[in-house]
Design a protein around this motif. Structure first.
Motif, PDB file in Angstrom:
ATOM      1  N   SER A   1       0.833  -1.213   0.000  1.00 40.59           N
ATOM      2  CA  SER A   1       0.000   0.000   0.000  1.00 40.59           C
ATOM      3  C   SER A   1       0.863   1.256   0.000  1.00 40.59           C
ATOM      4  CB  SER A   1      -0.933  -0.008   1.211  1.00 40.59           C
ATOM      5  OG  SER A   1      -0.197  -0.175   2.413  1.00 40.59           O
ATOM      6  N   THR A   2       1.938   1.254   0.774  1.00 40.29           N
ATOM      7  CA  THR A   2       2.839   2.411   0.826  1.00 40.29           C
ATOM      8  C   THR A   2       3.516   2.619  -0.525  1.00 40.29           C
ATOM      9  OG1 THR A   2       3.263   1.960   3.163  1.00 40.29           O
ATOM     10  CG2 THR A   2       4.818   3.403   2.024  1.00 40.29           C
ATOM     11  N   TRP A   3       4.012   1.522  -1.105  1.00 47.15           N
ATOM     12  CA  TRP A   3       4.695   1.625  -2.400  1.00 47.15           C
ATOM     13  C   TRP A   3       3.751   2.198  -3.456  1.00 47.15           C
ATOM     14  CZ3 TRP A   3       4.600   0.352  -7.474  1.00 47.15           C
ATOM     15  CH2 TRP A   3       5.814   0.389  -8.172  1.00 47.15           C
ATOM     16  N   CYS A   4       2.521   1.695  -3.499  1.00 49.16           N
ATOM     17  CA  CYS A   4       1.562   2.166  -4.506  1.00 49.16           C
ATOM     18  C   CYS A   4       1.238   3.638  -4.322  1.00 49.16           C
ATOM     19  CB  CYS A   4       0.287   1.324  -4.445  1.00 49.16           C
ATOM     20  SG  CYS A   4       0.474  -0.360  -5.070  1.00 49.16           S
ATOM     21  N   ASP A   5       1.061   4.081  -3.065  1.00 48.22           N
ATOM     22  CA  ASP A   5       0.755   5.487  -2.824  1.00 48.22           C
ATOM     23  C   ASP A   5       1.925   6.378  -3.213  1.00 48.22           C
ATOM     24  OD1 ASP A   5      -1.753   4.877  -1.963  1.00 48.22           O
ATOM     25  OD2 ASP A   5      -1.346   5.155   0.171  1.00 48.22           O
ATOM     26  N   GLN A   6       3.145   5.972  -2.854  1.00 54.33           N
ATOM     27  CA  GLN A   6       4.316   6.796  -3.171  1.00 54.33           C
ATOM     28  C   GLN A   6       4.552   6.889  -4.675  1.00 54.33           C
ATOM     29  OE1 GLN A   6       7.800   5.665  -0.978  1.00 54.33           O
ATOM     30  NE2 GLN A   6       6.935   6.279   0.991  1.00 54.33           N
ATOM     31  N   HIS A   7       4.189   5.850  -5.422  1.00 49.44           N
ATOM     32  CA  HIS A   7       4.380   5.865  -6.876  1.00 49.44           C
ATOM     33  C   HIS A   7       3.117   6.268  -7.634  1.00 49.44           C
ATOM     34  CE1 HIS A   7       7.838   3.491  -5.569  1.00 49.44           C
ATOM     35  NE2 HIS A   7       8.393   3.773  -6.724  1.00 49.44           N
ATOM     36  N   ALA A   8       2.095   6.729  -6.909  1.00 52.28           N
ATOM     37  CA  ALA A   8       0.827   7.131  -7.534  1.00 52.28           C
ATOM     38  C   ALA A   8       0.353   6.075  -8.523  1.00 52.28           C
ATOM     39  CB  ALA A   8       0.963   8.491  -8.217  1.00 52.28           C
ATOM     40  N   SER A   9       0.377   4.823  -8.086  1.00 51.66           N
ATOM     41  CA  SER A   9      -0.022   3.718  -8.969  1.00 51.66           C
ATOM     42  C   SER A   9      -1.521   3.779  -9.240  1.00 51.66           C
ATOM     43  CB  SER A   9       0.325   2.379  -8.318  1.00 51.66           C
ATOM     44  OG  SER A   9       1.704   2.294  -8.050  1.00 51.66           O
ATOM     45  N   SER A  10      -1.887   3.536 -10.477  1.00 47.27           N
ATOM     46  CA  SER A  10      -3.298   3.500 -10.838  1.00 47.27           C
ATOM     47  C   SER A  10      -3.966   2.284 -10.204  1.00 47.27           C
ATOM     48  CB  SER A  10      -3.449   3.433 -12.356  1.00 47.27           C
ATOM     49  OG  SER A  10      -2.972   2.181 -12.845  1.00 47.27           O
ATOM     50  N   LEU A  11      -5.293   2.279 -10.214  1.00 46.80           N
ATOM     51  CA  LEU A  11      -6.009   1.118  -9.675  1.00 46.80           C
ATOM     52  C   LEU A  11      -5.631  -0.141 -10.438  1.00 46.80           C
ATOM     53  CD1 LEU A  11      -8.109  -0.027  -7.742  1.00 46.80           C
ATOM     54  CD2 LEU A  11      -9.885   0.581  -9.400  1.00 46.80           C
ATOM     55  N   ARG A  12      -5.484  -0.029 -11.730  1.00 41.88           N
ATOM     56  CA  ARG A  12      -5.098  -1.196 -12.539  1.00 41.88           C
ATOM     57  C   ARG A  12      -3.722  -1.712 -12.114  1.00 41.88           C
ATOM     58  NH1 ARG A  12      -6.145  -3.838 -17.112  1.00 41.88           N
ATOM     59  NH2 ARG A  12      -8.135  -2.769 -17.133  1.00 41.88           N
ATOM     60  N   GLN A  13      -2.760  -0.827 -11.916  1.00 41.57           N
ATOM     61  CA  GLN A  13      -1.418  -1.252 -11.506  1.00 41.57           C
ATOM     62  C   GLN A  13      -1.456  -1.900 -10.121  1.00 41.57           C
ATOM     63  OE1 GLN A  13       0.239   2.664 -12.031  1.00 41.57           O
ATOM     64  NE2 GLN A  13       1.355   2.085 -13.878  1.00 41.57           N
ATOM     65  N   ARG A  14      -2.308  -1.392  -9.242  1.00 43.14           N
ATOM     66  CA  ARG A  14      -2.435  -1.979  -7.902  1.00 43.14           C
ATOM     67  C   ARG A  14      -3.004  -3.399  -7.984  1.00 43.14           C
ATOM     68  NH1 ARG A  14      -3.080   2.478  -3.638  1.00 43.14           N
ATOM     69  NH2 ARG A  14      -2.202   4.293  -4.697  1.00 43.14           N
ATOM     70  N   VAL A  15      -4.014  -3.561  -8.823  1.00 42.11           N
ATOM     71  CA  VAL A  15      -4.602  -4.899  -8.973  1.00 42.11           C
ATOM     72  C   VAL A  15      -3.590  -5.858  -9.590  1.00 42.11           C
ATOM     73  CG1 VAL A  15      -6.412  -6.224 -10.138  1.00 42.11           C
ATOM     74  CG2 VAL A  15      -6.963  -4.036  -9.067  1.00 42.11           C
ATOM     75  N   GLU A  16      -2.813  -5.371 -10.558  1.00 42.43           N
ATOM     76  CA  GLU A  16      -1.793  -6.234 -11.171  1.00 42.43           C
ATOM     77  C   GLU A  16      -0.783  -6.710 -10.125  1.00 42.43           C
ATOM     78  OE1 GLU A  16      -0.331  -3.627 -14.188  1.00 42.43           O
ATOM     79  OE2 GLU A  16      -1.744  -4.340 -15.711  1.00 42.43           O
ATOM     80  N   LEU A  17      -0.364  -5.810  -9.217  1.00 41.53           N
ATOM     81  CA  LEU A  17       0.565  -6.217  -8.162  1.00 41.53           C
ATOM     82  C   LEU A  17      -0.080  -7.226  -7.216  1.00 41.53           C
ATOM     83  CD1 LEU A  17       2.362  -2.888  -7.150  1.00 41.53           C
ATOM     84  CD2 LEU A  17       3.410  -4.900  -8.188  1.00 41.53           C
ATOM     85  N   LEU A  18      -1.349  -6.995  -6.871  1.00 41.56           N
ATOM     86  CA  LEU A  18      -2.026  -7.926  -5.967  1.00 41.56           C
ATOM     87  C   LEU A  18      -2.186  -9.299  -6.622  1.00 41.56           C
ATOM     88  CD1 LEU A  18      -3.340  -8.059  -3.150  1.00 41.56           C
ATOM     89  CD2 LEU A  18      -5.539  -7.670  -4.274  1.00 41.56           C
ATOM     90  N   VAL A  19      -2.417  -9.327  -7.934  1.00 44.69           N
ATOM     91  CA  VAL A  19      -2.513 -10.613  -8.636  1.00 44.69           C
ATOM     92  C   VAL A  19      -1.192 -11.373  -8.527  1.00 44.69           C
ATOM     93  CG1 VAL A  19      -2.682 -11.676 -10.927  1.00 44.69           C
ATOM     94  CG2 VAL A  19      -4.371  -9.985 -10.206  1.00 44.69           C
ATOM     95  N   LYS A  20      -0.075 -10.665  -8.702  1.00 42.49           N
ATOM     96  CA  LYS A  20       1.230 -11.328  -8.581  1.00 42.49           C
ATOM     97  C   LYS A  20       1.422 -11.889  -7.177  1.00 42.49           C
ATOM     98  CE  LYS A  20       3.599  -8.504 -12.080  1.00 42.49           C
ATOM     99  NZ  LYS A  20       4.667  -7.493 -12.314  1.00 42.49           N
ATOM    100  N   ALA A  21       1.029 -11.106  -6.178  1.00 35.35           N
ATOM    101  CA  ALA A  21       1.135 -11.599  -4.804  1.00 35.35           C
ATOM    102  C   ALA A  21       0.200 -12.788  -4.593  1.00 35.35           C
ATOM    103  CB  ALA A  21       0.806 -10.480  -3.817  1.00 35.35           C
ATOM    104  N   GLY A  22      -1.015 -12.684  -5.125  1.00 32.30           N
ATOM    105  CA  GLY A  22      -1.969 -13.777  -4.998  1.00 32.30           C
ATOM    106  C   GLY A  22      -1.472 -15.063  -5.628  1.00 32.30           C
ATOM    107  N   GLU A  23      -0.722 -14.940  -6.710  1.00 31.39           N
ATOM    108  CA  GLU A  23      -0.156 -16.139  -7.332  1.00 31.39           C
ATOM    109  C   GLU A  23       0.823 -16.833  -6.384  1.00 31.39           C
ATOM    110  OE1 GLU A  23       1.447 -14.396 -10.830  1.00 31.39           O
ATOM    111  OE2 GLU A  23      -0.430 -14.532 -11.966  1.00 31.39           O
ATOM    112  N   GLY A  24       1.550 -16.033  -5.594  1.00 30.63           N
ATOM    113  CA  GLY A  24       2.425 -16.621  -4.584  1.00 30.63           C
ATOM    114  C   GLY A  24       1.633 -17.327  -3.497  1.00 30.63           C
ATOM    115  N   VAL A  25       0.518 -16.718  -3.066  1.00 31.18           N
ATOM    116  CA  VAL A  25      -0.330 -17.351  -2.053  1.00 31.18           C
ATOM    117  C   VAL A  25      -0.897 -18.662  -2.593  1.00 31.18           C
ATOM    118  CG1 VAL A  25      -2.383 -17.083  -0.615  1.00 31.18           C
ATOM    119  CG2 VAL A  25      -0.899 -15.112  -1.040  1.00 31.18           C
TER     120      VAL A  25
END
Length: 827
Positions: free
Chosen positions: A173-197
């Motif tokens: 969450s901190t990384w996304c806020d500091q980089h002004a990540s779009s909602l799409r970019q945030r979901v893409e990162l969460l998908v990558k994390a979810g693949e690890g889970v």
């Protein structure tokens, strides 16, 4: 006294208010309860009580917790050994224990790690075995999104320790806020994390404490990559020696908070949903009260909404629409209180997230017709590459039109007519048949709308003009150029009948009509039309001046297609400079003008400047829209074209491969963007000597263009010419010569002799004739190619003439070689 509805509203507003800083809570109350004095008094009293209680309890509890931590888990000095590992310093602490930065101390190799000393009572024999079993499970996990376990052990006093990969990153969450990540970019990162889970679940490991602080994001080869840490929570034991549920309030599933309840994979599903909630709207969900992210956002003060949206590189309105377009449904499904009502697995959750990323309605949303219609238009948003038209999805556009009419005009009868018409159009979209008939279905919807617009909206010419314009825009983007031209002309005719009322619609229709005429091959008509539109926009309302520069930028591309590079470059430079004076740096129309200038610079020999411009545009669009947005992909493709002109074929290939992959994934193989990108990739491969690998790409591009654009369309001529060049490289000189001769006849008719495409065909024919030993014919056609290029570019423009001059030089060498024996005979 408050009624039941008011009490429910009180509870919802209280939870939202307590998420805010104390300084913002009073403003929130006045903004959201000012219409009900009793509700406002109750809400202020609740917040005051909560704030006071928190202040009284927070300090003593915090001090007590710190004292307990110091007593049960004292900080160890640097150099303390755990097997071959030596501690350096504390880098964190939590409910499970202290975490130290450590290094390999036995000299076997150099590695920086994170060592966690688990804060549990000494392990007896039974729990010792359980710990070792858990460690074996953890060590089996090998996934890019999971921090690797390197070692584990038990101290002589029975305390356990784990050695993990040390991650240099920030909470997601901190990384996304500091980089002004779009909602799409945030979901893409969460998908990558979810693949690890998901990988961990397949190995039999449940995390039990997924939260932003346990998903760290860092840069790997310039790309953000999430890493999940603290899988070791699964080995924590309580005082009775049983495995604890673990978890963090807000992210912990309800069953984890119940004594004796067994956590399973669906507990991690809940936590991922909670993380998605926070990434989407900036607020951690309240335990027992899960509201959709869009509701949480809507309840905030306007300034707070703007701040949250800005951290997502967008506006509150656009963010709310994105959330309502499926993210809300996914969050609510993942965070159901009952396990059986959630996604049955992380895999199912990821499937819905990927559907949202690919512009398909998530399954959690059910059969929502308007959402299915809007999503299907999003995923078929074909950006017109030669003109850079910003894609406007039909359904979203129609809804926005209805909204803007209601807001701007405040005329109830007019709004009802508009909304009734638009609702009836949307009702014709059946999501059950949209999956396999996307383009056909959209054209059918547009056709139905077009038949009804004139009949049902004739009494409201401004509304009819808006609808006709949207139909024309979307038909243009779906390459249905003839009906698009007809609808855009209707808008211009309506504007003529109502002077002053529809001036903006007239100019916008003229702008898009130029694109439709180009698509239909009517370049001269497009040239004249855009010139007229530019003059009208400049002489009218100053607010329309940006449209004049936009049309001037499009006119530059038409002039380039007409073989007038100097005029094209002049118009493109003036248009880009004009937009730079009027529009912000990241405005899409300004970026479009810059990209058209770069394309013309690239084709006229100034590749260095073109590449610099395109790299800047690519960086901005990737940041604003994501790596796989159509506008981003088109920019990357144009950058590859600039590399092709520069003859940096390896760099072109590197840009084109991800473009082709993305187009195939988003649109399928039978699509113009996919086919066009494959044609360019074929050129990059062939020029590097990868002739065999390039063949299928050449054929795919040629066949698609022939079937969908017609045998004499400009794109088909170019694709067929490129394939003919491949035939020569593959050793089929006779077949190549026949193809180039047939193409020359068509090009002379479609383009004229003095045109860059015709000149390239003449050059290709000369190359084939040279390979066959027909040197005289080769010299004739190579000379004609050089003459045509000189007519277009002049004699001092080096790059466009370079290939033709090289061909003519090779032909003349062959002719001199053939003449040498005859000269010796004469002597």
């Amino acid at each position: 006294m408050l009624n039941a509805d008011a009490w429910a509203r009180l509870g919802e507003l209280f939870h939202q208010a307590t998420e805010l800083p104390e300084s913002e809570r009073t403003t929130f109350v006045h903004a959201h309860a000012g219409d009900d004095p009793e509700l406002q008094r109750e809400l202020l009293a609740l917040i005051a009580a909560d704030t006071d209680a928190t202040r009284r309890l927070r300090d003593p509890l915090q001090h007590a917790a710190e004292a307990t931590l110091r007593a049960s888990d004292p900080e160890l000095p640097p150099g303390t050994r755990f097997g071959p590992w030596a501690l350096e310093r504390v880098i964190g602490s939590g409910g499970m224990g202290r975490v130290y930065l450590a290094r390999r101390a036995d000299g076997a190799y150099e590695r920086e790690v994170a060592l966690k000393r688990v804060r549990t009572p000494a392990l007896d024999a039974r729990r010792h075995g359980h710990f070792e079993y858990e460690c074996r499970l953890l060590a089996q996990m090998q996934h890019p999104a999971i921090a690797q376990i390197h070692d584990a052990g038990i101290e002589p006093d029975g305390h356990a320790w784990l050695v993990m990969e040390y991650i240099r990153g920030q909470p997601i969450s901190t990384w996304c806020d500091q980089h002004a990540s779009s909602l799409r970019q945030r979901v893409e990162l969460l998908v990558k994390a979810g693949e690890g889970v998901q990988h961990a679940h397949q190995k039999g490991v449940i995390h039990r404490d997924l939260k932003p602080g346990n998903v760290l994001v860092g840069n790997v080869d310039g790309q953000p990559l999430p890493k999940i840490i603290d899988f070791g929570i699964a080995v924590e034991t309580d005082a009775e020696g049983e495995v604890s549920g673990g978890g963090t309030p807000g992210y912990m599933s309800p069953e984890q908070a119940r004594a004796g309840s067994e956590a399973d994979a669906r507990s991690d599903v809940y936590s991922l949903g909670a993380m998605l909630h926070e990434l989407a709207c900036g607020m951690r969900p309240q335990a027992g009260t899960v509201l959709a992210p869009s509701q949480c956002l809507q309840a905030l003060p306007a300034q707070k909404q703007r701040e949250l949206a800005a951290r997502r590189a967008t506006t509150p309105r656009v963010l709310r629409r994105e959330l309502c377009d499926g993210v809300d449904a996914i969050v609510l499904k993942a965070m159901q209180a009952e396990c059986s009502a959630r996604y049955e697995s992380v895999s199912s959750l990821l499937d819905d997230l990927r559907r949202w990323l690919a512009h398909y309605p998530p399954r959690a949303a059910g059969r929502v017709r308007w959402l299915a219609a809007r999503k299907f238009v999003r995923r078929n948003r074909l950006v017109v590459s030669a003109t850079g038209v910003v894609a406007a999805a039909l359904v979203a556009g129609l809804l926005v039109t209805s909204w803007s009419l209601r807001q701007a005009r405040q005329e109830a009868a007019r709004a009802k007519v508009t909304s009734d018409f638009l609702a009836s159009v949307l009702d014709s979209v059946d999501p059950a048949i949209s999956q396999d008939l996307d383009k056909t279905l959209m054209l059918r919807v547009l056709d139905d709308a077009s038949k009804r617009a004139g009949r049902e909206l004739a009494a409201w010419p401004d509304i009819q003009a808006d609808v006709e314009l949207l139909i024309g825009i979307n038909q243009t983007q779906l390459a249905a150029f003839e009906p698009a031209i007809a609808h855009l002309q209707v808008v211009r005719t309506l504007a003529g009948k109502h002077p002053g009322l529809l001036e903006f619609q007239y100019l916008r229709a003229t702008q898009v009509l130029g694109d439709a005429l180009v698509g239909a091959g009517e370049l001269q008509e497009a040239n004249a039309l855009l010139a007229e539109g530019i003059e009208r926009a400049r002489s009218g309302d100053p607010e329309h001046l940006w449209l004049a520069y936009d049309m001037q930028s499009r006119l530059a591309m038409v002039l380039s297609d007409l073989g007038r590079p100097d005029a094209a470059l002049r118009e493109a430079r003036e248009a880009e400079a004009g937009q730079a004076r009027l529009l912000p740096a990241d405005d899409q129309f300004r970026l479009d003008a810059k990209k058209r200038l770069a394309n013309i610079l690239s084709s006229t020999g100034d590749q260095l400047q073109a590449i610099a411009l395109l790299r800047d545009i690519l960086q901005r669009r990737t940041h604003l829209k994501g790596a796989e947005d159509p506008l981003t992909l088109v920019t990357r493709r144009d950058l590859a074209v600039a590399y092709l002109y520069q003859r940096d074929f390896a760099a072109a290939e590197a840009q084109l491969r991800p473009v082709v992959d993305a187009y195939e994934r988003l649109y399928g193989e039978d699509n113009g963007y996919t086919a066009g990108a494959r044609g360019l990739l074929a050129g990059a491969l062939r020029q590097q000597g990868k002739v065999e690998a390039s063949g299928p790409h050449y054929r795919a591009a040629m066949e698609w263009s022939r079937i969908h654009s017609g045998p004499e369309a400009p794109d088909t001529i170019v694709a067929r010419h490129n394939h003919a060049n491949w035939l020569l490289a593959a050793g089929h000189a006779e077949e190549s010569e026949r193809e180039q001769r047939a193409l020359l006849e068509i090009a002379d008719r479609v383009f004229s002799r003095n045109h860059p495409v015709t000149a390239e065909i003449l050059r290709g024919l000369a190359e084939a004739e040279l390979a066959l030993g027909h040197v005289a014919d080769a010299h004739l056609h190579a000379s004609a190619a050089l003459q045509a290029m000189r007519e277009v570019y002049g004699d001092d423009r080096g790059d466009p003439l370079r290939s033709v001059r090289e061909t003519l030089e090779n032909v003349e060498k062959a002719r001199r070689k053939n003449d040498a024996p005859r000269q010796r005979e004469h002597r």
